[in-house]
Each structure stands twice: as C-alpha cells, then as structure tokens.
Design a protein around this motif. Structure first.
Motif, PDB file in Angstrom:
ATOM      1  N   ALA A  47     -82.033 -30.377  52.866  1.00  0.00           N
ATOM      2  CA  ALA A  47     -83.299 -30.759  53.144  1.00  0.00           C
ATOM      3  C   ALA A  47     -84.332 -29.518  52.134  1.00  0.00           C
ATOM      4  CB  ALA A  47     -84.022 -31.030  54.237  1.00  0.00           C
ATOM      5  N   GLY A  48     -84.237 -28.387  52.618  1.00  0.00           N
ATOM      6  CA  GLY A  48     -84.871 -27.341  51.881  1.00  0.00           C
ATOM      7  C   GLY A  48     -84.514 -27.204  50.132  1.00  0.00           C
ATOM      8  N   ALA A  49     -83.447 -27.490  49.905  1.00  0.00           N
ATOM      9  CA  ALA A  49     -82.914 -27.470  48.432  1.00  0.00           C
ATOM     10  C   ALA A  49     -83.621 -28.770  47.797  1.00  0.00           C
ATOM     11  CB  ALA A  49     -81.353 -27.566  48.345  1.00  0.00           C
ATOM     12  N   ALA A  50     -83.502 -29.947  48.272  1.00  0.00           N
ATOM     13  CA  ALA A  50     -84.162 -31.189  47.864  1.00  0.00           C
ATOM     14  C   ALA A  50     -85.633 -31.040  47.927  1.00  0.00           C
ATOM     15  CB  ALA A  50     -84.006 -32.111  48.668  1.00  0.00           C
ATOM     16  N   ALA A  51     -86.345 -30.052  48.756  1.00  0.00           N
ATOM     17  CA  ALA A  51     -87.896 -29.917  48.718  1.00  0.00           C
ATOM     18  C   ALA A  51     -88.122 -29.043  47.393  1.00  0.00           C
ATOM     19  CB  ALA A  51     -88.287 -29.423  50.002  1.00  0.00           C
TER      20      ALA A  51
ATOM     21  N   SER B 198     -87.581 -31.088  44.171  1.00  0.00           N
ATOM     22  CA  SER B 198     -88.688 -31.860  43.869  1.00  0.00           C
ATOM     23  C   SER B 198     -89.930 -31.321  43.529  1.00  0.00           C
ATOM     24  CB  SER B 198     -88.971 -32.749  45.103  1.00  0.00           C
ATOM     25  OG  SER B 198     -89.366 -31.988  46.168  1.00  0.00           O
ATOM     26  N   TYR B 199     -90.159 -30.149  44.141  1.00  0.00           N
ATOM     27  CA  TYR B 199     -91.461 -29.243  43.692  1.00  0.00           C
ATOM     28  C   TYR B 199     -91.338 -28.864  42.158  1.00  0.00           C
ATOM     29  CZ  TYR B 199     -94.469 -25.182  43.291  1.00  0.00           C
ATOM     30  OH  TYR B 199     -95.460 -24.458  43.061  1.00  0.00           O
TER      31      TYR B 199
ATOM     32  N   ALA C 297     -89.438 -30.037  39.856  1.00  0.00           N
ATOM     33  CA  ALA C 297     -89.467 -31.497  39.217  1.00  0.00           C
ATOM     34  C   ALA C 297     -90.808 -31.794  38.882  1.00  0.00           C
ATOM     35  CB  ALA C 297     -88.601 -32.348  39.566  1.00  0.00           C
ATOM     36  N   THR C 298     -91.703 -31.824  39.861  1.00  0.00           N
ATOM     37  CA  THR C 298     -93.028 -32.207  39.760  1.00  0.00           C
ATOM     38  C   THR C 298     -93.867 -31.147  39.086  1.00  0.00           C
ATOM     39  OG1 THR C 298     -93.753 -31.461  42.067  1.00  0.00           O
ATOM     40  CG2 THR C 298     -93.181 -33.895  41.833  1.00  0.00           C
ATOM     41  N   ASN C 299     -93.547 -30.020  39.253  1.00  0.00           N
ATOM     42  CA  ASN C 299     -94.181 -28.985  38.716  1.00  0.00           C
ATOM     43  C   ASN C 299     -93.926 -29.103  37.101  1.00  0.00           C
ATOM     44  OD1 ASN C 299     -95.949 -26.909  38.275  1.00  0.00           O
ATOM     45  ND2 ASN C 299     -94.533 -25.195  38.801  1.00  0.00           N
ATOM     46  N   LYS C 300     -92.710 -29.428  36.604  1.00  0.00           N
ATOM     47  CA  LYS C 300     -92.398 -29.337  35.282  1.00  0.00           C
ATOM     48  C   LYS C 300     -92.879 -30.768  34.526  1.00  0.00           C
ATOM     49  CE  LYS C 300     -88.263 -29.166  32.298  1.00  0.00           C
ATOM     50  NZ  LYS C 300     -86.748 -29.317  32.231  1.00  0.00           N
ATOM     51  N   ALA C 301     -92.976 -31.739  35.364  1.00  0.00           N
ATOM     52  CA  ALA C 301     -93.522 -33.000  34.745  1.00  0.00           C
ATOM     53  C   ALA C 301     -95.189 -32.819  34.677  1.00  0.00           C
ATOM     54  CB  ALA C 301     -93.181 -34.124  35.882  1.00  0.00           C
ATOM     55  N   ALA C 302     -95.613 -32.017  35.575  1.00  0.00           N
ATOM     56  CA  ALA C 302     -97.286 -31.799  35.504  1.00  0.00           C
ATOM     57  C   ALA C 302     -97.535 -30.976  34.055  1.00  0.00           C
ATOM     58  CB  ALA C 302     -97.737 -31.258  36.722  1.00  0.00           C
ATOM     59  N   GLN C 303     -96.429 -30.181  33.828  1.00  0.00           N
ATOM     60  CA  GLN C 303     -96.764 -29.352  32.785  1.00  0.00           C
ATOM     61  C   GLN C 303     -96.387 -29.967  31.560  1.00  0.00           C
ATOM     62  OE1 GLN C 303     -94.117 -25.781  33.156  1.00  0.00           O
ATOM     63  NE2 GLN C 303     -95.670 -24.799  34.763  1.00  0.00           N
ATOM     64  N   THR C 304     -95.548 -30.978  31.455  1.00  0.00           N
ATOM     65  CA  THR C 304     -95.445 -31.509  30.136  1.00  0.00           C
ATOM     66  C   THR C 304     -96.110 -32.831  29.873  1.00  0.00           C
ATOM     67  OG1 THR C 304     -93.608 -32.946  31.315  1.00  0.00           O
ATOM     68  CG2 THR C 304     -92.816 -30.976  30.258  1.00  0.00           C
ATOM     69  N   SER C 305     -96.729 -33.351  30.920  1.00  0.00           N
ATOM     70  CA  SER C 305     -97.525 -34.353  30.804  1.00  0.00           C
ATOM     71  C   SER C 305     -98.913 -33.952  30.412  1.00  0.00           C
ATOM     72  CB  SER C 305     -97.645 -35.277  32.152  1.00  0.00           C
ATOM     73  OG  SER C 305     -98.395 -34.678  33.155  1.00  0.00           O
ATOM     74  N   THR C 306     -99.366 -32.856  30.643  1.00  0.00           N
ATOM     75  CA  THR C 306    -100.729 -32.450  30.526  1.00  0.00           C
ATOM     76  C   THR C 306    -100.960 -32.371  28.913  1.00  0.00           C
ATOM     77  OG1 THR C 306    -100.197 -30.143  30.608  1.00  0.00           O
ATOM     78  CG2 THR C 306    -101.040 -31.107  32.450  1.00  0.00           C
ATOM     79  N   ALA C 307    -102.100 -32.161  28.263  1.00  0.00           N
ATOM     80  CA  ALA C 307    -102.538 -31.901  26.964  1.00  0.00           C
ATOM     81  C   ALA C 307    -101.476 -30.667  26.365  1.00  0.00           C
ATOM     82  CB  ALA C 307    -103.921 -31.996  26.630  1.00  0.00           C
TER      83      ALA C 307
END
Length: 134
Positions: A80-84, A87-88, A90-100
C-alpha cells in the motif's frame, strides 16, 4: 519466514566481519579463541541452526501462524505504501507535463528595464499614516 532467515544469515555474516572487542581487556574472545573459529566451522554451525529452525513450525504451529499473519500484514502495508508513492509520483509527473511549457530565459534590454523603474507616484512614496503614540 524465509525472509527472516535470510536477514538473520546476512546479519550474522556482517557481525563476523565487524571488529568487536578490539580492546585487549574487554570481555570478548581473545586472539586464540578468535583464531580457533574458522569459516567452515561457522558454516557448519549456520547449517545446523537452519536445520533446527526448519523444524520450528512443526514444534510450535501457533507461533508460526502468528508470524505468518504478521508478515502478511507487513507485506500488505508495504504494498500500500509503494502504491501510494507510485501514485504520488505519477500525479506529480503528470502535473509537471500538463502545465504550460517552462519559459525560456530571455535577455531584457536596457530600455525595457528602465521603463519599469521609477513608476511610483509622489503619493505612493509618502509614508503611511500612523496614529499618535500611546
């Protein structure tokens, strides 16, 4: 259970090479006793210990069941810790790539920098009103 055995083995190997009791007056083994312990004797003792531990579950089934449940719980929490973390990240990387896209460094000319200076009016430069000191 096998993880604990491997961990105990590697810790014991590590402890064989860590210099304990270097003080001659210490309560540890003296040089003659240390010389009497060779690698083959230590390996034979480790083998005897492993064969004794392998029969532990037949002698104490309750302890093995509790240990198995504890290891299962630790494994689930680690997953569960590894999954958390995954996911953190993955969302951090997605936020960096989706911004301008990041702005590139541009050099400002002297005219641009001087145009932004001295823009305060005289009323902006007056100090704020303060009431009488008490």
């Amino acid at each position: 259970m096998f993880f604990l055995l491997r961990t105990a083995f590697w810790v014991s190997v590590l402890l064989m090479f860590v210099p304990f009791g270097s003080d001659p007056k210490s309560a540890g083994p003296n040089a003659e006793d240390r010389a009497a312990i060779d690698g083959m004797a230590a390996l034979a003792a480790a083998g005897a210990t492993i064969s004794d531990v392998s029969g532990f579950c037949s002698r104490q089934p309750g302890a093995c069941d509790v240990g198995q449940q504890a290891l299962k719980m630790v494994g689930e929490r680690a997953a569960a810790g590894a999954a958390a973390v995954q996911s953190y990240l993955a969302t951090n990387k997605a936020a960096q790539t989706s911004t301008a896209p990041r702005p590139t460094a541009t050099t400002t000319s002297a005219a641009d920098s001087s145009a932004s200076r001295n823009t305060l009016t005289t009323s902006d430069r007056k100090p704020a009103w303060r009431g009488p000191a008490a």
